[in-house]
Design an enzyme around this catalytic site. Sequence first.
Site, PDB file in Angstrom:
ATOM      1  N   TYR A 149      -8.529  11.131  -5.979  1.00 35.27           N
ATOM      2  CA  TYR A 149      -7.623  11.664  -6.999  1.00 35.27           C
ATOM      3  C   TYR A 149      -6.244  11.899  -6.387  1.00 35.27           C
ATOM      4  CZ  TYR A 149      -7.033  13.667 -11.649  1.00 35.27           C
ATOM      5  OH  TYR A 149      -6.649  13.889 -12.951  1.00 35.27           O
ATOM      6  N   GLY A 150      -5.800  10.878  -5.639  1.00 31.34           N
ATOM      7  CA  GLY A 150      -4.525  10.994  -4.944  1.00 31.34           C
ATOM      8  C   GLY A 150      -3.411  10.223  -5.626  1.00 31.34           C
ATOM      9  N   VAL A 151      -3.154   8.984  -5.174  1.00 35.46           N
ATOM     10  CA  VAL A 151      -2.016   8.213  -5.670  1.00 35.46           C
ATOM     11  C   VAL A 151      -2.330   7.553  -7.015  1.00 35.46           C
ATOM     12  CG1 VAL A 151      -0.480   6.271  -5.173  1.00 35.46           C
ATOM     13  CG2 VAL A 151      -1.187   7.804  -3.330  1.00 35.46           C
ATOM     14  N   GLN A 152      -3.400   6.782  -7.079  1.00 29.66           N
ATOM     15  CA  GLN A 152      -3.743   6.038  -8.297  1.00 29.66           C
ATOM     16  C   GLN A 152      -4.820   6.731  -9.140  1.00 29.66           C
ATOM     17  OE1 GLN A 152      -2.703   3.263  -9.868  1.00 29.66           O
ATOM     18  NE2 GLN A 152      -1.033   2.815  -8.447  1.00 29.66           N
ATOM     19  N   HIS A 188      -6.329  -2.414  -4.261  1.00 25.61           N
ATOM     20  CA  HIS A 188      -5.617  -2.946  -3.108  1.00 25.61           C
ATOM     21  C   HIS A 188      -6.599  -3.854  -2.373  1.00 25.61           C
ATOM     22  CE1 HIS A 188      -2.990  -3.414   0.223  1.00 25.61           C
ATOM     23  NE2 HIS A 188      -3.354  -2.378   0.951  1.00 25.61           N
ATOM     24  N   ASP A 225      -6.905   3.626   2.502  1.00 22.89           N
ATOM     25  CA  ASP A 225      -7.633   2.674   3.342  1.00 22.89           C
ATOM     26  C   ASP A 225      -8.446   3.398   4.409  1.00 22.89           C
ATOM     27  OD1 ASP A 225      -6.666   0.415   1.987  1.00 22.89           O
ATOM     28  OD2 ASP A 225      -4.822   0.411   3.177  1.00 22.89           O
ATOM     29  N   ASP A 239       1.533  -7.106  -0.583  1.00 23.15           N
ATOM     30  CA  ASP A 239       1.778  -5.668  -0.590  1.00 23.15           C
ATOM     31  C   ASP A 239       2.311  -5.200   0.749  1.00 23.15           C
ATOM     32  OD1 ASP A 239       1.534  -3.262  -2.274  1.00 23.15           O
ATOM     33  OD2 ASP A 239       0.192  -2.578  -0.697  1.00 23.15           O
TER      34      ASP A 239
END
Length: 209
Positions: A38-41, A123, A99, A207
């Site tokens: 539940y961080g960036v995306q 990603h 990652d 990316d």
Amino acid sequence: MAKINFGGVEENVVTREEFPVEKAREVLKDETIAVLGYGVQGPGQSLNLKDNGLNVIVGQRPGKTYDKAVADGWVPGETLFSIEEACERGSIIMCLLSDAAVMSVWPTIKKHLTAGKALYFSHGFAITWSDRTGCVPPADVDVIMVAPKGSGTSLRSLFLEGRGINSSYAIAQDYTGKAYDRTIALGIGIGSGYLFETTFRREAVSDLT
């Protein structure tokens, strides 16, 4: 599927007109979508999926991001779980961890990748360089990707405005024969406007460079 020419390169593109949210709901009606991280995306993708009427749960470790998930309306024990329990409950496991986090929790994820499930990324890194990350999915699951071309914040804000963000999509492994429909349905569900076909490697390299 539409074909659009970009500077002399013809690309396969899926639009919301071709694959509306109603079709996405039909494709995913029997799925439990487990969003890990539940961080960036994570916030944007999970909230958009939920607002589009799909069955979504969140897996997150205790801490500030867990508290943010609670503040956003995810209910512990009902729609918010530990990463392991979310993996167990989900038929589609959306791996939106960093990652480094993917590598650390991969043994937990892999344990719950039973036959017919789908493993989703935004990603291509973990799968493209699996020799380094150790992320080698079993052969009897779908391995798919939808990568929004913007932050999770933009994904959410554009969704709330009734607009969409462009995303790329890829299928690395189609065990069930329905990986394509699952992928596009998820892409539409998270709020993509246009979905451009790619590969895990092309997404990861572009990316990073």
